[in-house]
Scaffold this motif. Structure first.
Motif, mmCIF file in Angstrom:
data_model
loop_
_atom_site.group_PDB
_atom_site.id
_atom_site.type_symbol
_atom_site.label_atom_id
_atom_site.label_comp_id
_atom_site.label_asym_id
_atom_site.label_seq_id
_atom_site.Cartn_x
_atom_site.Cartn_y
_atom_site.Cartn_z
ATOM 1 N N ALA A 141 0.828 -1.208 0.000
ATOM 2 C CA ALA A 141 0.000 0.000 0.000
ATOM 3 C C ALA A 141 0.864 1.261 0.000
ATOM 4 O O ALA A 141 0.526 2.249 -0.649
ATOM 5 N N ASN A 144 -0.506 3.133 -3.164
ATOM 6 C CA ASN A 144 -1.396 4.255 -2.840
ATOM 7 C C ASN A 144 -1.641 4.234 -1.350
ATOM 8 O O ASN A 144 -2.513 3.504 -0.871
ATOM 9 N N ARG A 194 -3.203 5.997 0.511
ATOM 10 C CA ARG A 194 -4.568 6.328 0.949
ATOM 11 C C ARG A 194 -5.433 5.077 1.096
ATOM 12 O O ARG A 194 -6.477 5.106 1.739
ATOM 13 N N ALA A 195 -5.015 3.973 0.456
ATOM 14 C CA ALA A 195 -5.803 2.745 0.529
ATOM 15 C C ALA A 195 -5.507 1.946 1.793
ATOM 16 O O ALA A 195 -6.228 0.996 2.106
ATOM 17 N N ALA A 196 -4.457 2.315 2.510
ATOM 18 C CA ALA A 196 -4.119 1.572 3.723
ATOM 19 C C ALA A 196 -5.040 1.988 4.864
ATOM 20 O O ALA A 196 -5.540 3.108 4.895
ATOM 21 N N ASP A 197 -5.225 1.078 5.789
ATOM 22 C CA ASP A 197 -6.101 1.337 6.932
ATOM 23 C C ASP A 197 -5.253 1.920 8.067
ATOM 24 O O ASP A 197 -4.833 1.194 8.967
ATOM 25 N N ARG A 244 -1.790 8.730 9.282
ATOM 26 C CA ARG A 244 -2.268 9.317 8.040
ATOM 27 C C ARG A 244 -1.829 10.788 7.933
ATOM 28 O O ARG A 244 -1.381 11.251 6.876
ATOM 29 N N PHE A 270 1.387 14.990 5.385
ATOM 30 C CA PHE A 270 2.431 16.028 5.460
ATOM 31 C C PHE A 270 3.624 15.630 4.585
ATOM 32 O O PHE A 270 4.179 16.445 3.842
ATOM 33 N N VAL A 297 5.207 17.798 1.566
ATOM 34 C CA VAL A 297 6.641 18.150 1.499
ATOM 35 C C VAL A 297 7.226 17.683 0.163
ATOM 36 O O VAL A 297 8.047 18.366 -0.458
ATOM 37 N N ARG A 326 2.002 22.545 9.835
ATOM 38 C CA ARG A 326 2.748 22.090 11.023
ATOM 39 C C ARG A 326 1.803 21.893 12.209
ATOM 40 O O ARG A 326 1.926 20.944 12.977
ATOM 41 N N ARG A 329 1.030 18.876 15.055
ATOM 42 C CA ARG A 329 1.013 19.040 16.521
ATOM 43 C C ARG A 329 -0.317 18.567 17.092
ATOM 44 O O ARG A 329 -0.379 17.952 18.163
ATOM 45 N N ILE A 340 8.306 16.828 13.970
ATOM 46 C CA ILE A 340 8.064 17.501 12.681
ATOM 47 C C ILE A 340 9.381 17.646 11.929
ATOM 48 O O ILE A 340 9.458 17.410 10.724
#
Lengths: 189, 189, 189, 189, 189, 189
Positions: free
Chosen positions: C107, C111, C113-116, C122, C127, C131, C143, C147, C156
């Motif tokens: 994943a 992609n 985004r498909a992971a749980d 996430r 982030f 980047v 940022r 936090r 971060i």
């Protein structure tokens, strides 16, 4: 992944399944060891399942100048551009299986340019990517480049058809969060 | 446009056409005043023509919570993003005809955001564009936004299916330079 | 793949290797079963090998509020955006190994985004992607979002550092066609 | 700009600084008239400062077939693509200083294609931009184009390394809102 | 830069210049210390020079709720997105001069998000960037956001007009390789 | 479309209109059957209306090596890239009228690559699209390609000027939601 059905939509399969569908699913289990979730997803409407399956089988399994492996390579490269979770998983497994080359399956997913491909196959995949990313800019020289590598006009139709089919399937799978059968991950590693 | 056949590929129709195909083309002429070139293009292989037509008819003419106009609006918006000449021409005509509003057909082609749409229709087309441009980023909130506008899960399936179908058809038409029947340009202006 | 050395450049390793390098490579083989090709690639200049290794070890193995798995997940997600063959292969294997979850490794490549994923992970990866794709648009709310998920300012820094490191390594590997060790493909499947 | 420290993160420098760091900062002030904020930013962790500085010094000041001006031109062109405020300011000043040509520094920031460059330098920067924007598409012809302009394989490594380094530094600087020392703006105008 | 005329096109100024044009150029020299090359470029056709100048003067120097500095900031931000060499150089100088803040001029060129702007100015420039990059997606909420920061509808017209003007001028300057007067580089540093 | 005035801004026309403007609008109605809404939109400030009209008339109706149809084709192709509702509608009608070829007007809107254009016209529109999408990358070979098709340097200026003008007008129209006169839709179908 936290889905109980094969997609994020509440569209349960017809129950009981028609006899013919039941038999088809049984056949899948016998041959593949599983019923692909895409079939379960379409099974809420047997007419839709039938038209989808007919198109899929004609394109991916029917008569063609392209080998089944070539068609699966197209499938994965399109699905990689579109980052479709379902199709990369399921058809990546197919490339590994048909080729007996796990690294080739990974390269189709990760960056087909890194694979050590003969120029004809590379041309096929370059055309595939252009169909996927910028179809409105395809013109005669793009088709001629394929002919120059020995592809017939029928082959060109088939490359475009398979690339087009996964443009559709990728969007369908992503739009409804279709979950691939977990068995695919370990296949043919 | 300088093509003699319906596409840039040398793939002549089966000749003579099977009786059933002949009858279907005759029906098209009677109902539409023409045989859409997409059908002539597929007629080099009757199996392919049949599976394509079955899928098209199920999606665009079959039973659905979406009206035929809504499905045609989706078709044109997808084809506009992909700048598919054939599909914008043919389905732009369909939107003009079904809506009786020539400006609406133009807006679907040129920039659907400029049309004066109710929020539900706008949401449907926004989802359509996301499926078309960035399907890998669709997640539950995108689907929920449609539900919040009154779409059922089956409607969501149908929106995705029509959007996906034209992702395929646009690529097919552009890859082979499919020429739209000239009659469409003047239809329902 | 048709390369005889670890890259497409004709930059052979210093020969013989300094004793310390020899020992380090021996250590890699003992611990990993292989000497990563990236190290062989840098070995044409021991100073460059040393500075690269020092930076890598500090970021990926050193003290941090991020777990090693989290750092490897960042590595793969960046490498997926950049479609870096070497890094997706090598660090995809690391995610599979550290997590014991082969599907998670896939994943991250295909992609994320498909992971749980839990919301904190996430947010970390969102982030990371920003980047990677649009660093010039990062501002205070980006940022602050981290936090709000419990990341410290040091965390971060570390997320940005790992994402930045692979922005560098991906480009280096792709620019010189660095070949991943074939052993990675089958690891932890 | 409204920052009190060198970045938006609350990561104060180790205090007091180790003697060696203190001496290094003193050396910067003597030679450059300032301590670059990037060094102050890393000084919350002396190990990180050391590895960063070692890599930077090797790449930008060490032995190479590329002149220091060429390396700084690469730095600015990468930073311009990435729109990194810190690096464009600091390294734009370096290009102006090393070249004695303020307009050249501006052109590297604004659009390197507008500069009157010899073909070899232009090829170097075109490769740099491709590494920056589309590294996954770099293949042998891209490397060969550099060789055709007289670059050695070691030069190609160095171009890629500097481009890669700023892919990292730009992202780091933007992710933490690193503020350039104001003295740079007026340097060598 | 290696151009002898103000552009890459062979379109010499009318000779002798009409008296009125001569006087206008003299006025420029007196007030600015130079005749901007853009004016010399248009002087091959006095009608074109006149219509361009009339539009420019109305937009940039005429009556408006936007200050001259605000208009120049818009000019530079648009020119930065479009990477127009001429306009970034000439209008970057104007921002430095009108603001007395060289760093502000640099930030408009390099990344306006890095400047320390009040929310009203930031909103003005965000709208400017959207007009520049994605005008077809502007809708009522974008205009309302400006009204919420105190801009009148006439101000919105003026922001759009200045942004639109530089969309034109940037393309014109880049298409003909217009060279900025070298005096701009050192102005107000 | 739900607008009562010609744009979304509350900027009513000067009332009464100056005699000269009144006469100009009367002339439009006599010649075109309508007063283009763009003129009504600018009529809140007669100075702005005058400078806009002078520039428009010089570029689109004045003396040029480009025919009026060629200039309108450029206008529509730019407006299609920018998806400007007003300009595609109004200038699409102009292409249909000047060419007597409704399909040509549609092709300029939908995908100019699908039109059957002679190589000179195609080169003109390819340059137009590059000016529109990537002006900062235009260099001497782009201009030379036009010269090779028989365009003079003055023609190149005019192509760039018309393309630039619609870069401006598209943004202006979209930024203020300018509504095209409905009469355009049915013109010359």
């Amino acid at each position: 992944m936290p889905l109980t059905g094969p997609t994020a939509l509440d569209l349960p399969a017809v129950s009981p399944l028609p006899e013919e569908t039941e038999a088809y699913f049984k056949l899948c289990e016998d041959k593949l060891g599983l019923v692909p979730n895409v079939l379960r997803a379409y099974a809420f409407d047997i007419e839709k399942l039938t038209t989808f399956t007919a198109l899929y089988n004609d394109l991916m399994l029917g008569n063609s100048g392209l080998s089944k492996l070539e068609r699966e390579m197209i499938a994965v490269v399109v699905s990689s551009v579109n980052r479709c979770w379902y199709c990369q998983v399921a058809h990546g497994a197919a490339v590994r299986e048909l080729s007996g080359d796990p690294a080739l399956g990974e390269a189709m997913v990760m960056n087909y340019r890194a694979a050590d491909l003969d120029p004809r196959t590379r041309a096929m995949l370059d055309f595939t990517v252009k169909v996927t990313e910028a179809s409105s800019t395809i013109e005669e020289p793009d088709r001629q480049a394929l002919r120059d590598h020995g592809f017939t006009d029928r082959d060109i139709w088939d490359i475009a058809s398979v690339a087009g089919f996964f443009a559709m399937s990728n969007r369908m799978a992503s739009a409804v969060a279709m979950a691939p059968n977990p068995e695919y991950h370990g296949t043919a590693r």
